[in-house]
Design a protein around this motif. Structure first.
Motif, PDB file in Angstrom:
ATOM      1  N   THR A  35       0.602  -1.220   0.306  1.00 57.36           N
ATOM      2  CA  THR A  35      -0.070   0.052  -0.030  1.00 57.36           C
ATOM      3  C   THR A  35       0.493   1.135   0.241  1.00 57.36           C
ATOM      4  O   THR A  35       0.155   2.080  -0.199  1.00 57.36           O
ATOM      5  CB  THR A  35      -1.015  -0.301   1.099  1.00 57.36           C
ATOM      6  OG1 THR A  35      -0.049   0.274   2.399  1.00 57.36           O
ATOM      7  CG2 THR A  35      -2.029  -1.266   1.027  1.00 57.36           C
ATOM      8  N   LEU A  36       2.138   0.991   0.263  1.00 54.49           N
ATOM      9  CA  LEU A  36       2.932   2.158  -0.330  1.00 54.49           C
ATOM     10  C   LEU A  36       3.105   2.828  -1.494  1.00 54.49           C
ATOM     11  O   LEU A  36       3.297   2.116  -2.259  1.00 54.49           O
ATOM     12  CB  LEU A  36       4.662   1.418   0.058  1.00 54.49           C
ATOM     13  CG  LEU A  36       5.612   3.096   0.243  1.00 54.49           C
ATOM     14  CD1 LEU A  36       5.445   3.446   1.390  1.00 54.49           C
ATOM     15  CD2 LEU A  36       7.082   2.102  -0.026  1.00 54.49           C
ATOM     16  N   GLU A  37       2.748   4.468  -0.992  1.00 59.23           N
ATOM     17  CA  GLU A  37       2.765   5.101  -2.115  1.00 59.23           C
ATOM     18  C   GLU A  37       4.176   6.284  -2.082  1.00 59.23           C
ATOM     19  O   GLU A  37       4.613   6.641  -1.330  1.00 59.23           O
ATOM     20  CB  GLU A  37       1.291   6.096  -2.801  1.00 59.23           C
ATOM     21  CG  GLU A  37       0.456   5.309  -2.425  1.00 59.23           C
ATOM     22  CD  GLU A  37      -1.336   6.211  -2.458  1.00 59.23           C
ATOM     23  OE1 GLU A  37      -1.194   7.127  -2.761  1.00 59.23           O
ATOM     24  OE2 GLU A  37      -2.260   5.610  -1.986  1.00 59.23           O
ATOM     25  N   PRO A  38       4.265   6.287  -3.700  1.00 58.62           N
ATOM     26  CA  PRO A  38       5.414   7.184  -3.319  1.00 58.62           C
ATOM     27  C   PRO A  38       5.004   9.018  -3.149  1.00 58.62           C
ATOM     28  O   PRO A  38       4.166   9.127  -2.768  1.00 58.62           O
ATOM     29  CB  PRO A  38       5.923   7.461  -4.997  1.00 58.62           C
ATOM     30  CG  PRO A  38       4.732   6.449  -6.129  1.00 58.62           C
ATOM     31  CD  PRO A  38       3.861   6.123  -4.980  1.00 58.62           C
ATOM     32  N   ALA A  39       6.012   8.975  -1.950  1.00 55.49           N
ATOM     33  CA  ALA A  39       6.011  10.909  -1.848  1.00 55.49           C
ATOM     34  C   ALA A  39       5.619  12.016  -2.861  1.00 55.49           C
ATOM     35  O   ALA A  39       5.056  12.795  -2.385  1.00 55.49           O
ATOM     36  CB  ALA A  39       7.199  11.335  -0.734  1.00 55.49           C
ATOM     37  N   TYR A  40       6.508  11.879  -3.802  1.00 53.44           N
ATOM     38  CA  TYR A  40       6.348  13.111  -5.315  1.00 53.44           C
ATOM     39  C   TYR A  40       6.525  11.802  -6.262  1.00 53.44           C
ATOM     40  O   TYR A  40       6.640  10.791  -6.290  1.00 53.44           O
ATOM     41  CB  TYR A  40       7.878  14.285  -5.158  1.00 53.44           C
ATOM     42  CG  TYR A  40       8.939  13.284  -4.640  1.00 53.44           C
ATOM     43  CD1 TYR A  40       9.327  12.801  -5.655  1.00 53.44           C
ATOM     44  CD2 TYR A  40       9.099  12.951  -3.649  1.00 53.44           C
ATOM     45  CE1 TYR A  40      11.190  12.347  -5.908  1.00 53.44           C
ATOM     46  CE2 TYR A  40      10.771  12.630  -3.308  1.00 53.44           C
ATOM     47  CZ  TYR A  40      11.358  12.331  -5.080  1.00 53.44           C
ATOM     48  OH  TYR A  40      12.715  11.815  -4.604  1.00 53.44           O
ATOM     49  N   PRO A  41       5.195  13.283  -7.324  1.00 56.25           N
ATOM     50  CA  PRO A  41       6.246  11.680  -8.938  1.00 56.25           C
ATOM     51  C   PRO A  41       7.570  11.575  -9.422  1.00 56.25           C
ATOM     52  O   PRO A  41       8.279  12.265  -8.458  1.00 56.25           O
ATOM     53  CB  PRO A  41       5.472  13.537 -10.008  1.00 56.25           C
ATOM     54  CG  PRO A  41       4.861  13.908  -9.071  1.00 56.25           C
ATOM     55  CD  PRO A  41       5.201  14.592  -7.192  1.00 56.25           C
ATOM     56  N   GLY A  42       7.259  10.282  -9.300  1.00 60.25           N
ATOM     57  CA  GLY A  42       8.737  10.208 -10.001  1.00 60.25           C
ATOM     58  C   GLY A  42       9.687   9.138  -8.982  1.00 60.25           C
ATOM     59  O   GLY A  42      11.031   9.429  -9.166  1.00 60.25           O
ATOM     60  N   ASP A  94      11.172   6.690  -6.719  1.00 55.76           N
ATOM     61  CA  ASP A  94      12.067   5.190  -6.151  1.00 55.76           C
ATOM     62  C   ASP A  94      11.232   4.792  -5.421  1.00 55.76           C
ATOM     63  O   ASP A  94      12.105   5.130  -4.061  1.00 55.76           O
ATOM     64  CB  ASP A  94      13.468   5.530  -6.924  1.00 55.76           C
ATOM     65  CG  ASP A  94      13.593   3.852  -6.895  1.00 55.76           C
ATOM     66  OD1 ASP A  94      12.747   2.855  -7.453  1.00 55.76           O
ATOM     67  OD2 ASP A  94      15.205   3.489  -7.586  1.00 55.76           O
ATOM     68  N   LEU A  95      10.820   3.715  -5.084  1.00 54.36           N
ATOM     69  CA  LEU A  95      10.715   2.837  -4.030  1.00 54.36           C
ATOM     70  C   LEU A  95      11.233   1.715  -4.251  1.00 54.36           C
ATOM     71  O   LEU A  95      11.190   0.695  -3.133  1.00 54.36           O
ATOM     72  CB  LEU A  95       9.396   2.491  -3.870  1.00 54.36           C
ATOM     73  CG  LEU A  95       8.477   3.535  -3.938  1.00 54.36           C
ATOM     74  CD1 LEU A  95       7.116   2.481  -3.937  1.00 54.36           C
ATOM     75  CD2 LEU A  95       8.540   4.559  -2.892  1.00 54.36           C
ATOM     76  N   PHE A  96      12.387   2.002  -4.874  1.00 55.32           N
ATOM     77  CA  PHE A  96      13.597   0.698  -4.351  1.00 55.32           C
ATOM     78  C   PHE A  96      14.130   0.840  -3.542  1.00 55.32           C
ATOM     79  O   PHE A  96      14.144  -0.647  -2.485  1.00 55.32           O
ATOM     80  CB  PHE A  96      14.605   0.894  -5.236  1.00 55.32           C
ATOM     81  CG  PHE A  96      16.150  -0.275  -4.921  1.00 55.32           C
ATOM     82  CD1 PHE A  96      15.403  -1.320  -5.534  1.00 55.32           C
ATOM     83  CD2 PHE A  96      16.873   0.414  -4.561  1.00 55.32           C
ATOM     84  CE1 PHE A  96      16.683  -2.559  -5.760  1.00 55.32           C
ATOM     85  CE2 PHE A  96      18.591  -0.634  -3.841  1.00 55.32           C
ATOM     86  CZ  PHE A  96      18.055  -1.780  -5.209  1.00 55.32           C
ATOM     87  N   MET A  97      14.194   1.440  -2.080  1.00 58.85           N
ATOM     88  CA  MET A  97      15.037   1.370  -0.830  1.00 58.85           C
ATOM     89  C   MET A  97      14.302   0.936  -0.325  1.00 58.85           C
ATOM     90  O   MET A  97      14.439   0.227   1.091  1.00 58.85           O
ATOM     91  CB  MET A  97      15.508   2.955  -0.126  1.00 58.85           C
ATOM     92  CG  MET A  97      16.656   2.837  -0.833  1.00 58.85           C
ATOM     93  SD  MET A  97      17.947   2.573  -0.862  1.00 58.85           S
ATOM     94  CE  MET A  97      18.465   2.776   0.868  1.00 58.85           C
ATOM     95  N   ALA A  98      12.536   1.324  -0.268  1.00 59.76           N
ATOM     96  CA  ALA A  98      11.168   0.465   0.531  1.00 59.76           C
ATOM     97  C   ALA A  98      11.631  -0.846   0.672  1.00 59.76           C
ATOM     98  O   ALA A  98      10.866  -1.594   1.416  1.00 59.76           O
ATOM     99  CB  ALA A  98       9.976   1.512   0.558  1.00 59.76           C
TER     100      ALA A  98
END
Length: 164
Positions: A126-133, A135-139
């Motif tokens: 359910t994690l969404e990016p904080a801003y457009p673009g 990257d959720l790789f670290m998550a």
């Protein structure tokens, strides 16, 4: 951080090889002697729920140490690993019922780790990016590391609880 991880693994392995010695320490014998006369030692639901509560408290302690104390990772490794093993040895030594019920007790008590693992995966899904673009790789790396630690803690707990 890698050095701390390796130190924690080595420290855990050393403590696991010495778990028979831990079980014969006077304080463990005193605690188990007092608890063996109670229904806690034969009812796998009561003991499993107590183990669940102990695992929850140990996780909360580790969380507080890691995030709210300076040099928390070092203190966590030096304190939480032996405390967890000590707690699991006590629960293992208190048990007087059948082997089948001991397995049930261990699964009920360690279901905390399964719930936590489910929460980790739900959080990532359910994690969404904080801003457009973003990257959720670290998550994703965090999910992998948290999963490894959770599965490792559950495996060590089961190993300690179900030893003969």
């Amino acid at each position: 951080m890698t050095v701390l991880l390796l130190a924690g693994i080595v420290f855990t392995l050393i403590l696991l090889t010495k778990q028979r010695d831990i079980a014969s320490v006077g304080i463990v014998r005193n605690i188990t002697h007092k608890l063996k006369s109670r229904s806690l030692s034969t009812n796998y639901w009561q003991t499993g729920i107590m183990l669940f509560a102990a695992n929850t408290a140990l996780f909360a302690l580790a969380f507080v140490i890691l995030f709210f104390l300076p040099y928390g990772a070092i203190a966590g490794l030096m304190m939480c690993i032996p405390l967890s093993l000590f707690t699991w040895v006590i629960f293992s030594e208190v048990w007087r019922g059948s082997r089948k019920d001991k397995v049930k007790m261990a699964f009920v008590g360690n279901s905390f780790f399964l719930f936590f693992l489910g929460w980790i995966f739900w959080y990532y899904a359910t994690l969404e990016p904080a801003y457009p673009g973003d990257d959720l790789f670290m998550a994703w790396i965090g999910v992998i590391i948290a999963s490894i630690f959770t599965i490792g803690a559950m495996s060590v707990s089961m190993f300690v609880m179900l030893r003969k």
